[in-house]
Design a protein around this motif. Structure first.
Motif, PDB file in Angstrom:
ATOM      1  N   GLU A 102       0.827  -1.208   0.000  1.00 35.23           N
ATOM      2  CA  GLU A 102       0.000   0.000   0.000  1.00 35.23           C
ATOM      3  C   GLU A 102       0.860   1.257   0.000  1.00 35.23           C
ATOM      4  O   GLU A 102       0.528   2.238  -0.658  1.00 35.23           O
ATOM      5  CB  GLU A 102      -0.948   0.004   1.207  1.00 35.23           C
ATOM      6  CG  GLU A 102      -2.088  -0.975   1.098  1.00 35.23           C
ATOM      7  CD  GLU A 102      -2.965  -0.959   2.319  1.00 35.23           C
ATOM      8  OE1 GLU A 102      -4.108  -0.488   2.203  1.00 35.23           O
ATOM      9  OE2 GLU A 102      -2.499  -1.401   3.380  1.00 35.23           O
ATOM     10  N   ARG A 106      -9.513  -0.202 -10.104  1.00 35.91           N
ATOM     11  CA  ARG A 106     -10.664   0.641  -9.770  1.00 35.91           C
ATOM     12  C   ARG A 106     -11.389   0.116  -8.536  1.00 35.91           C
ATOM     13  O   ARG A 106     -11.884   0.900  -7.729  1.00 35.91           O
ATOM     14  CB  ARG A 106     -11.601   0.777 -10.970  1.00 35.91           C
ATOM     15  CG  ARG A 106     -11.037   1.754 -11.988  1.00 35.91           C
ATOM     16  CD  ARG A 106     -11.876   1.830 -13.206  1.00 35.91           C
ATOM     17  NE  ARG A 106     -11.419   0.749 -14.099  1.00 35.91           N
ATOM     18  CZ  ARG A 106     -11.974   0.459 -15.243  1.00 35.91           C
ATOM     19  NH1 ARG A 106     -13.011   1.138 -15.664  1.00 35.91           N
ATOM     20  NH2 ARG A 106     -11.495  -0.501 -15.995  1.00 35.91           N
ATOM     21  N   PHE A 107     -11.435  -1.202  -8.390  1.00 33.49           N
ATOM     22  CA  PHE A 107     -12.070  -1.801  -7.213  1.00 33.49           C
ATOM     23  C   PHE A 107     -11.294  -1.418  -5.951  1.00 33.49           C
ATOM     24  O   PHE A 107     -11.864  -0.981  -4.952  1.00 33.49           O
ATOM     25  CB  PHE A 107     -12.143  -3.331  -7.358  1.00 33.49           C
ATOM     26  CG  PHE A 107     -12.701  -4.023  -6.158  1.00 33.49           C
ATOM     27  CD1 PHE A 107     -14.070  -4.024  -5.918  1.00 33.49           C
ATOM     28  CD2 PHE A 107     -11.856  -4.659  -5.244  1.00 33.49           C
ATOM     29  CE1 PHE A 107     -14.600  -4.657  -4.793  1.00 33.49           C
ATOM     30  CE2 PHE A 107     -12.375  -5.297  -4.127  1.00 33.49           C
ATOM     31  CZ  PHE A 107     -13.752  -5.295  -3.902  1.00 33.49           C
ATOM     32  N   THR A 108      -9.964  -1.561  -6.000  1.00 34.15           N
ATOM     33  CA  THR A 108      -9.119  -1.224  -4.854  1.00 34.15           C
ATOM     34  C   THR A 108      -9.170   0.271  -4.563  1.00 34.15           C
ATOM     35  O   THR A 108      -9.153   0.683  -3.403  1.00 34.15           O
ATOM     36  CB  THR A 108      -7.663  -1.678  -5.097  1.00 34.15           C
ATOM     37  OG1 THR A 108      -7.666  -3.079  -5.352  1.00 34.15           O
ATOM     38  CG2 THR A 108      -6.766  -1.370  -3.926  1.00 34.15           C
ATOM     39  N   GLN A 163     -11.663   2.184  -4.772  1.00 37.68           N
ATOM     40  CA  GLN A 163     -12.868   2.449  -3.979  1.00 37.68           C
ATOM     41  C   GLN A 163     -12.797   1.790  -2.605  1.00 37.68           C
ATOM     42  O   GLN A 163     -13.068   2.429  -1.589  1.00 37.68           O
ATOM     43  CB  GLN A 163     -14.122   1.959  -4.721  1.00 37.68           C
ATOM     44  CG  GLN A 163     -14.441   2.745  -5.971  1.00 37.68           C
ATOM     45  CD  GLN A 163     -14.639   4.224  -5.703  1.00 37.68           C
ATOM     46  OE1 GLN A 163     -15.232   4.631  -4.708  1.00 37.68           O
ATOM     47  NE2 GLN A 163     -14.116   5.060  -6.599  1.00 37.68           N
ATOM     48  N   THR A 164     -12.438   0.504  -2.564  1.00 33.74           N
ATOM     49  CA  THR A 164     -12.539  -0.243  -1.305  1.00 33.74           C
ATOM     50  C   THR A 164     -11.411   0.054  -0.323  1.00 33.74           C
ATOM     51  O   THR A 164     -11.626   0.082   0.883  1.00 33.74           O
ATOM     52  CB  THR A 164     -12.590  -1.764  -1.568  1.00 33.74           C
ATOM     53  OG1 THR A 164     -11.410  -2.155  -2.274  1.00 33.74           O
ATOM     54  CG2 THR A 164     -13.827  -2.136  -2.361  1.00 33.74           C
ATOM     55  N   THR A 165     -10.206   0.284  -0.829  1.00 36.08           N
ATOM     56  CA  THR A 165      -9.071   0.520   0.064  1.00 36.08           C
ATOM     57  C   THR A 165      -8.846   1.999   0.336  1.00 36.08           C
ATOM     58  O   THR A 165      -8.555   2.391   1.458  1.00 36.08           O
ATOM     59  CB  THR A 165      -7.781  -0.096  -0.526  1.00 36.08           C
ATOM     60  OG1 THR A 165      -7.985  -1.499  -0.697  1.00 36.08           O
ATOM     61  CG2 THR A 165      -6.588   0.123   0.394  1.00 36.08           C
ATOM     62  N   TYR A 166      -8.999   2.813  -0.695  1.00 30.56           N
ATOM     63  CA  TYR A 166      -8.651   4.226  -0.551  1.00 30.56           C
ATOM     64  C   TYR A 166      -9.852   5.164  -0.458  1.00 30.56           C
ATOM     65  O   TYR A 166      -9.685   6.329  -0.128  1.00 30.56           O
ATOM     66  CB  TYR A 166      -7.741   4.653  -1.711  1.00 30.56           C
ATOM     67  CG  TYR A 166      -6.440   3.891  -1.712  1.00 30.56           C
ATOM     68  CD1 TYR A 166      -5.426   4.216  -0.818  1.00 30.56           C
ATOM     69  CD2 TYR A 166      -6.228   2.828  -2.578  1.00 30.56           C
ATOM     70  CE1 TYR A 166      -4.230   3.504  -0.802  1.00 30.56           C
ATOM     71  CE2 TYR A 166      -5.036   2.115  -2.573  1.00 30.56           C
ATOM     72  CZ  TYR A 166      -4.052   2.454  -1.677  1.00 30.56           C
ATOM     73  OH  TYR A 166      -2.879   1.762  -1.657  1.00 30.56           O
ATOM     74  N   GLY A 167     -11.038   4.687  -0.788  1.00 31.12           N
ATOM     75  CA  GLY A 167     -12.217   5.533  -0.668  1.00 31.12           C
ATOM     76  C   GLY A 167     -12.502   6.386  -1.879  1.00 31.12           C
ATOM     77  O   GLY A 167     -13.244   7.354  -1.802  1.00 31.12           O
TER      78      GLY A 167
END
Length: 196
Positions: A9, A41-43, A45-49
């Motif tokens: 990350e 794109r998934f990460t 949204q889910t990891t970084y907002g």
């Protein structure tokens, strides 16, 4: 309590910082962000907002690095070190690639023009950091007896903040850190002229 990031990350955040710094927030699409950083794109949204939340995290990381590494280089109690801080900003050997992109915070402030509260909050932090660093450097020089007693330290501090912002704006516009060399030389000469 803040969640600890892992090494992957941190690397992704550094890659995102580089991408935003080089291209700017508006010009950097999510597909390009994914291609340059590996953040799907998934990460995103889910990891970084989301893109804005990731961008704000990169601004925080940038300011943390600036506070830890760049600003302390201006202060050792001598005018020559403070003057050299400006001169080094235009040295491509010290600022290889990212140096040509200017300052991420200044580019971000210009891009958002006080329309995004999270960016505005980082802009306040940035200005405060610069002002305090220059004021601290001048205070050290004064304590060493090397500063002219006629110098208005408050005005000199504000002038150095403006000079730093202006220098980085010229560099960003030209895409080459050497574009600010004459400006940096002039600032450095002015600073050295403040000797007691």
């Amino acid at each position: 309590m803040a969640r600890l990031r892992n090494v992957d990350e941190d690397a992704a955040l550094q890659g995102a910082m580089r991408a935003f710094w080089q291209h700017g927030y508006q010009a950097l699409g999510t597909r390009q962000l994914e291609a340059e950083t590996g953040i799907t794109r998934f990460t995103l949204q889910t990891t970084y907002g989301g893109k804005m939340a990731l961008f704000v995290q990169t601004l925080d990381a940038y300011l943390d690095q600036m506070d830890a590494h760049m600003l302390p280089e201006m202060a050792d109690g001598t005018l020559d070190t403070l003057a050299g801080w400006f001169e080094r900003r235009c040295d491509p050997a010290r600022n290889p690639e990212a140096g040509r992109w200017g300052c991420l915070m200044i580019a971000s402030i210009n891009a958002f023009a006080d329309t995004e509260p999270a960016v505005s909050a980082r802009a306040v932090r940035f200005e405060t950091m610069l002002r305090e660093a220059f004021a601290g450097a001048l205070a050290q020089i004064d304590q060493a007896g090397a500063l002219s007693p006629d110098l208005n330290r408050g005005a000199a501090t504000q002038m150095l903040v403006a000079a730093s912002i202006g220098l980085n704006t010229v560099i960003r516009a030209a895409g080459d850190c050497r574009a600010g060399t004459k400006i940096a030389d002039g600032i450095a000469a002015m600073v050295r002229g403040w000797a007691s």
